[in-house]
Scaffold this motif. Structure first.
Motif, PDB file in Angstrom:
ATOM      1  N   SER A 126      -1.475 -10.064   1.871  1.00 38.43           N
ATOM      2  CA  SER A 126      -1.225  -9.907   0.435  1.00 38.43           C
ATOM      3  C   SER A 126      -2.003 -10.938  -0.372  1.00 38.43           C
ATOM      4  N   GLY A 127      -2.168 -12.155   0.175  1.00 39.89           N
ATOM      5  CA  GLY A 127      -2.989 -13.149  -0.490  1.00 39.89           C
ATOM      6  C   GLY A 127      -4.447 -12.722  -0.572  1.00 39.89           C
ATOM      7  N   LEU A 128      -4.962 -12.115   0.510  1.00 41.20           N
ATOM      8  CA  LEU A 128      -6.338 -11.611   0.494  1.00 41.20           C
ATOM      9  C   LEU A 128      -6.500 -10.488  -0.522  1.00 41.20           C
ATOM     10  N   MET A 129      -5.495  -9.626  -0.613  1.00 38.48           N
ATOM     11  CA  MET A 129      -5.561  -8.539  -1.590  1.00 38.48           C
ATOM     12  C   MET A 129      -5.589  -9.100  -3.014  1.00 38.48           C
ATOM     13  N   GLY A 130      -4.682 -10.041  -3.301  1.00 42.81           N
ATOM     14  CA  GLY A 130      -4.672 -10.635  -4.635  1.00 42.81           C
ATOM     15  C   GLY A 130      -5.955 -11.373  -4.953  1.00 42.81           C
ATOM     16  N   MET A 131      -6.493 -12.092  -3.976  1.00 40.73           N
ATOM     17  CA  MET A 131      -7.742 -12.812  -4.191  1.00 40.73           C
ATOM     18  C   MET A 131      -8.881 -11.842  -4.489  1.00 40.73           C
ATOM     19  N   GLY A 132      -8.948 -10.739  -3.743  1.00 38.41           N
ATOM     20  CA  GLY A 132      -9.992  -9.760  -3.988  1.00 38.41           C
ATOM     21  C   GLY A 132      -9.900  -9.146  -5.364  1.00 38.41           C
ATOM     22  N   LEU A 133      -8.677  -8.806  -5.799  1.00 36.31           N
ATOM     23  CA  LEU A 133      -8.507  -8.240  -7.131  1.00 36.31           C
ATOM     24  C   LEU A 133      -8.878  -9.251  -8.211  1.00 36.31           C
ATOM     25  N   GLY A 134      -8.524 -10.516  -7.998  1.00 30.00           N
ATOM     26  CA  GLY A 134      -8.890 -11.540  -8.971  1.00 30.00           C
ATOM     27  C   GLY A 134     -10.393 -11.722  -9.077  1.00 30.00           C
ATOM     28  N   VAL A 135     -11.075 -11.711  -7.947  1.00 29.34           N
ATOM     29  CA  VAL A 135     -12.529 -11.866  -7.950  1.00 29.34           C
ATOM     30  C   VAL A 135     -13.192 -10.690  -8.677  1.00 29.34           C
ATOM     31  N   VAL A 136     -12.735  -9.485  -8.384  1.00 34.40           N
ATOM     32  CA  VAL A 136     -13.323  -8.307  -9.032  1.00 34.40           C
ATOM     33  C   VAL A 136     -13.072  -8.343 -10.537  1.00 34.40           C
ATOM     34  N   ALA A 137     -11.862  -8.744 -10.945  1.00 30.26           N
ATOM     35  CA  ALA A 137     -11.558  -8.815 -12.377  1.00 30.26           C
ATOM     36  C   ALA A 137     -12.475  -9.808 -13.082  1.00 30.26           C
ATOM     37  N   ALA A 138     -12.668 -10.992 -12.496  1.00 29.94           N
ATOM     38  CA  ALA A 138     -13.534 -11.992 -13.113  1.00 29.94           C
ATOM     39  C   ALA A 138     -14.991 -11.550 -13.099  1.00 29.94           C
ATOM     40  N   ALA A 139     -15.417 -10.923 -12.009  1.00 29.09           N
ATOM     41  CA  ALA A 139     -16.800 -10.458 -11.929  1.00 29.09           C
ATOM     42  C   ALA A 139     -17.089  -9.401 -12.993  1.00 29.09           C
TER      43      ALA A 139
ATOM     44  N   ALA B  88     -15.555  -8.192  -2.169  1.00 33.66           N
ATOM     45  CA  ALA B  88     -14.435  -9.116  -1.999  1.00 33.66           C
ATOM     46  C   ALA B  88     -13.121  -8.376  -1.761  1.00 33.66           C
ATOM     47  N   MET B  89     -13.080  -7.067  -2.077  1.00 34.16           N
ATOM     48  CA  MET B  89     -11.873  -6.286  -1.877  1.00 34.16           C
ATOM     49  C   MET B  89     -11.662  -5.864  -0.433  1.00 34.16           C
ATOM     50  N   LEU B  90     -12.705  -5.875   0.374  1.00 35.51           N
ATOM     51  CA  LEU B  90     -12.616  -5.301   1.718  1.00 35.51           C
ATOM     52  C   LEU B  90     -11.550  -5.966   2.598  1.00 35.51           C
ATOM     53  N   PRO B  91     -11.483  -7.310   2.702  1.00 29.55           N
ATOM     54  CA  PRO B  91     -10.452  -7.898   3.581  1.00 29.55           C
ATOM     55  C   PRO B  91      -9.036  -7.528   3.167  1.00 29.55           C
TER      56      PRO B  91
END
Length: 223
Positions: free
Chosen positions: A60-73, A85-88
């Motif tokens: 769940s931490g990896l999922m949240g991190m991926g969503l955060g990265v995509v939002a900022a990008a 970044a969403m793949l993991p």
């Protein structure tokens, strides 16, 4: 334009993707805690293991991190390969996480400023996840008897909250991608305005320091 590209990164937005990744990971872990509580609500023999709990929190931490990265990008007009970044985090949707797939894929439309029909599709995606979970847990795996109504209701309410939260996070996937030069254009405009203001001030000050000599007094006046 070149000067604006050099000035803008120092305008208080340094490392936005890194900050978004840390924030997203934290929110993802909190979501994982809720998912762990939900699992205890729908099982007849609730057990606890550090390995299973840390596995859920990690995914769940990896999922949240991926969503955060995509939002900022997307917000900063970064390159589209940041979507990788969403793949993991997608591993969260495998196995027992499969009921969340409709909410993750379509539910985000409910939280975007799009047409009412598309938002309705997002609501259907969340409802589809709830119905899918009900179909999977309505019967006891060992006895094939119906789950107690109170236990089933608690589980569906908790799952619905998790599905809505996941859909809200996944809404970043439906947001438009900002133009890469948008911030540079805005910075160039601000730079041009500031330069015009400086030139205007120089013109106002110029007559006082134009270097013109005062007229000489007549000889009779000097005497």
């Amino acid at each position: 334009m070149t000067r604006s590209r050099e000035i803008l990164p120092a305008a208080g937005t340094r490392h936005p993707i890194l900050r978004a990744a840390v924030t997203g990971a934290g929110l993802g872990v909190l979501w994982g805690v809720g998912a762990r509580v939900f699992m205890r609500l729908v099982t007849d023999n609730p057990g606890f293991s550090w390995a299973g709990t840390l596995f859920i929190l990690g995914l769940s931490g990896l999922m949240g991190m991926g969503l955060g990265v995509v939002a900022a990008a997307k917000a900063n007009g970064a390159r589209r390969w940041w979507l990788l970044a969403m793949l993991p985090g997608l591993l969260l949707l495998a196995g027992q996480g499969m009921p969340f797939i409709p909410a993750f894929v379509l539910g985000g439309l409910l939280f975007t400023p799009r047409h009412a029909v598309l938002r309705a599709v997002g609501a259907v995606g969340i409802a589809g996840s709830v119905v899918l979970l009900w179909f999977l847990i309505r019967l006891n795996e060992d006895t094939m008897l119906s789950m107690p109504v109170s236990q089933l209701v608690r589980g569906l309410v908790a799952f619905t909250a998790l599905a809505v939260a996941l859909a809200a996070g996944a809404s970043v996937l439906w947001r438009p991608w900002a133009a890469r030069d948008e911030r540079s254009v805005e910075g160039a405009a601000r730079l041009d305005v500031s330069q015009e203001g400086e030139q205007g001030q120089e013109q106002l000050v110029e007559p006082a320091s134009s270097g013109l000599a005062a007229p000489a007094l007549p000889t009779s006046a000097q005497r």
